[in-house]
Design a protein around this motif. Structure first.
Motif, PDB file in Angstrom:
ATOM      1  N   ALA A 128      -1.609  -2.918 -15.289  1.00 49.34           N
ATOM      2  CA  ALA A 128      -2.079  -1.992 -16.328  1.00 49.34           C
ATOM      3  C   ALA A 128      -1.171  -0.786 -16.494  1.00 49.34           C
ATOM      4  O   ALA A 128      -1.200  -0.129 -17.539  1.00 49.34           O
ATOM      5  N   ASP A 129      -0.369  -0.484 -15.489  1.00 50.20           N
ATOM      6  CA  ASP A 129       0.502   0.693 -15.556  1.00 50.20           C
ATOM      7  C   ASP A 129       1.914   0.277 -15.157  1.00 50.20           C
ATOM      8  O   ASP A 129       2.212   0.117 -13.970  1.00 50.20           O
ATOM      9  N   PRO A 130       2.802   0.104 -16.115  1.00 50.73           N
ATOM     10  CA  PRO A 130       4.160  -0.363 -15.808  1.00 50.73           C
ATOM     11  C   PRO A 130       5.001   0.623 -15.017  1.00 50.73           C
ATOM     12  O   PRO A 130       6.096   0.284 -14.583  1.00 50.73           O
ATOM     13  N   THR A 131       4.486   1.828 -14.797  1.00 49.90           N
ATOM     14  CA  THR A 131       5.237   2.808 -14.002  1.00 49.90           C
ATOM     15  C   THR A 131       4.865   2.780 -12.522  1.00 49.90           C
ATOM     16  O   THR A 131       5.492   3.474 -11.719  1.00 49.90           O
ATOM     17  N   LEU A 132       3.852   2.003 -12.157  1.00 50.02           N
ATOM     18  CA  LEU A 132       3.412   1.967 -10.764  1.00 50.02           C
ATOM     19  C   LEU A 132       4.448   1.301  -9.866  1.00 50.02           C
ATOM     20  O   LEU A 132       5.071   0.306 -10.237  1.00 50.02           O
ATOM     21  N   ASP A 133       4.574   1.827  -8.657  1.00 50.17           N
ATOM     22  CA  ASP A 133       5.328   1.163  -7.602  1.00 50.17           C
ATOM     23  C   ASP A 133       4.422   0.250  -6.783  1.00 50.17           C
ATOM     24  O   ASP A 133       4.819  -0.849  -6.402  1.00 50.17           O
ATOM     25  N   ILE A 134       3.219   0.738  -6.521  1.00 51.96           N
ATOM     26  CA  ILE A 134       2.279   0.014  -5.668  1.00 51.96           C
ATOM     27  C   ILE A 134       0.863   0.201  -6.188  1.00 51.96           C
ATOM     28  O   ILE A 134       0.463   1.313  -6.527  1.00 51.96           O
ATOM     29  N   ALA A 135       0.107  -0.887  -6.258  1.00 53.65           N
ATOM     30  CA  ALA A 135      -1.349  -0.824  -6.409  1.00 53.65           C
ATOM     31  C   ALA A 135      -1.936  -1.396  -5.127  1.00 53.65           C
ATOM     32  O   ALA A 135      -1.447  -2.398  -4.603  1.00 53.65           O
ATOM     33  N   THR A 136      -2.969  -0.759  -4.613  1.00 52.99           N
ATOM     34  CA  THR A 136      -3.443  -1.097  -3.278  1.00 52.99           C
ATOM     35  C   THR A 136      -4.936  -0.844  -3.159  1.00 52.99           C
ATOM     36  O   THR A 136      -5.532  -0.166  -4.005  1.00 52.99           O
ATOM     37  N   ASN A 137      -5.534  -1.388  -2.107  1.00 54.70           N
ATOM     38  CA  ASN A 137      -6.918  -1.018  -1.808  1.00 54.70           C
ATOM     39  C   ASN A 137      -7.055  -0.503  -0.375  1.00 54.70           C
ATOM     40  O   ASN A 137      -8.136  -0.534   0.208  1.00 54.70           O
ATOM     41  N   VAL A 138      -5.915   0.011   0.167  1.00 53.83           N
ATOM     42  CA  VAL A 138      -5.952   0.509   1.541  1.00 53.83           C
ATOM     43  C   VAL A 138      -5.460   1.953   1.664  1.00 53.83           C
ATOM     44  O   VAL A 138      -5.218   2.437   2.773  1.00 53.83           O
ATOM     45  N   PHE A 139      -5.339   2.663   0.542  1.00 47.22           N
ATOM     46  CA  PHE A 139      -4.773   4.025   0.581  1.00 47.22           C
ATOM     47  C   PHE A 139      -5.589   4.977  -0.288  1.00 47.22           C
ATOM     48  O   PHE A 139      -5.197   5.311  -1.400  1.00 47.22           O
ATOM     49  N   PRO A 140      -6.786   5.409   0.200  1.00 49.40           N
ATOM     50  CA  PRO A 140      -7.388   5.086   1.496  1.00 49.40           C
ATOM     51  C   PRO A 140      -8.156   3.768   1.447  1.00 49.40           C
ATOM     52  O   PRO A 140      -8.488   3.261   0.362  1.00 49.40           O
ATOM     53  N   ARG A 141      -8.474   3.250   2.629  1.00 47.69           N
ATOM     54  CA  ARG A 141      -9.175   1.976   2.707  1.00 47.69           C
ATOM     55  C   ARG A 141     -10.640   2.156   2.354  1.00 47.69           C
ATOM     56  O   ARG A 141     -11.343   2.962   2.960  1.00 47.69           O
ATOM     57  N   GLY A 142     -11.102   1.373   1.370  1.00 46.61           N
ATOM     58  CA  GLY A 142     -12.515   1.372   1.032  1.00 46.61           C
ATOM     59  C   GLY A 142     -13.155   0.021   1.246  1.00 46.61           C
ATOM     60  O   GLY A 142     -14.379  -0.091   1.321  1.00 46.61           O
ATOM     61  N   TYR A 143     -12.311  -1.020   1.315  1.00 45.94           N
ATOM     62  CA  TYR A 143     -12.780  -2.386   1.548  1.00 45.94           C
ATOM     63  C   TYR A 143     -12.614  -2.753   3.023  1.00 45.94           C
ATOM     64  O   TYR A 143     -11.856  -2.107   3.749  1.00 45.94           O
ATOM     65  N   PRO A 144     -13.286  -3.788   3.489  1.00 48.57           N
ATOM     66  CA  PRO A 144     -13.160  -4.154   4.901  1.00 48.57           C
ATOM     67  C   PRO A 144     -11.731  -4.566   5.264  1.00 48.57           C
ATOM     68  O   PRO A 144     -10.990  -5.090   4.416  1.00 48.57           O
ATOM     69  N   ILE A 145     -11.357  -4.358   6.516  1.00 44.71           N
ATOM     70  CA  ILE A 145     -10.161  -5.008   7.035  1.00 44.71           C
ATOM     71  C   ILE A 145     -10.375  -6.509   6.885  1.00 44.71           C
ATOM     72  O   ILE A 145     -11.420  -7.033   7.241  1.00 44.71           O
TER      73      ILE A 145
END
Length: 235
Positions: A128-145
């Motif tokens: 959705a954002d061509p300028t992003l370097d990284i999309a993540t769900n661990v920074f901060p972590r909200g989902y389980p390990i």
């Protein structure tokens, strides 16, 4: 293996599963049985439901100890790249270069309950954002390990590898970027509640494997179970 391009101008992509068989806490965990399928096979089964990035590639080490992982990946019909055991960031970058990938979604192979909807949400945020370097769900972590996903651009990973040779950073692929977040454009995806915080559904120890076996026995369909259903099965 031919990598299927994601439906985007950001170019070809794959889900890269990271695994090796000489884990200190649970050696051989990726190929251990979990209700009739190896732990890694359970992850592959669930990731086949991903819509945004359908291609999968196992990235393991180039040592003989991981030959069985390559054989398993080939039998499953997914590609396999082999590289440095400890330099995981370098292994991922080399896999991207070998397969012509512009970006990838990092998945840990010890995550038999990795969630395809969460993985798709991370990939969609990246697209959705061509300028992003990284999309993540661990920074901060909200989902389980065990439900972690990180979409990383090839230029961003190249910058990480150029910035440090220290294995304590490169072993964790994206840790350098999170530590130097001002130098990268990062978007984090979080659930709209806090119920998953502090939970683990990964398999990293004998106790984790026992818990996973107990949880999977409570799921009518482990491949199609939602993350909420998996977490409930762990309760």
């Amino acid at each position: 293996m031919t990598i299927t391009s994601a439906p985007t101008t950001r170019g070809p992509a794959a889900l890269i599963l990271l695994a090796r068989l000489d884990s200190r806490r649970l050696p051989g965990k990726g190929l251990m049985d979990l209700a009739g399928r190896p732990v890694l096979g359970r992850a592959i089964d669930r990731l086949r439901r991903c819509r945004v990035v359908p291609a999968m590639l196992l990235a393991t080490s180039d040592r003989a100890v991981d030959d069985d992982l390559e054989a398993f990946a080939r039998a499953e019909g997914i590609g396999c790249f082999r590289g440095d055991a400890s330099d995981v960031a370098g292994r991922c970058l080399a896999a991207m270069e070998a397969h012509g990938l512009d970006w990838f979604v990092r998945i840990c192979g010890d995550s038999p309950f990795v969630d395809p909807e969460v993985t798709d949400a991370v990939a969609e945020a990246y697209l959705a954002d061509p300028t992003l370097d990284i999309a993540t769900n661990v920074f901060p972590r909200g989902y389980p390990i065990g439900a972690s996903a990180e979409a990383v651009s090839r230029p961003a990973l190249a910058r990480i590898c150029a910035a440090t040779q220290a294995l304590e950073w490169r072993e964790h692929v994206t840790a350098w970027a999170y530590e130097h977040a001002a130098d990268f454009k990062i978007r984090n995806i979080s659930p709209n509640h806090s119920r998953y915080r502090g939970l683990s559904i990964a398999v990293d120890t004998p106790e984790d494997l026992a818990r996973a076996r107990a949880a999977i026995a409570r799921l009518p369909d482990p491949t199609d179970a939602t993350l909420a259903e998996v977490v409930t099965a762990y309760a």
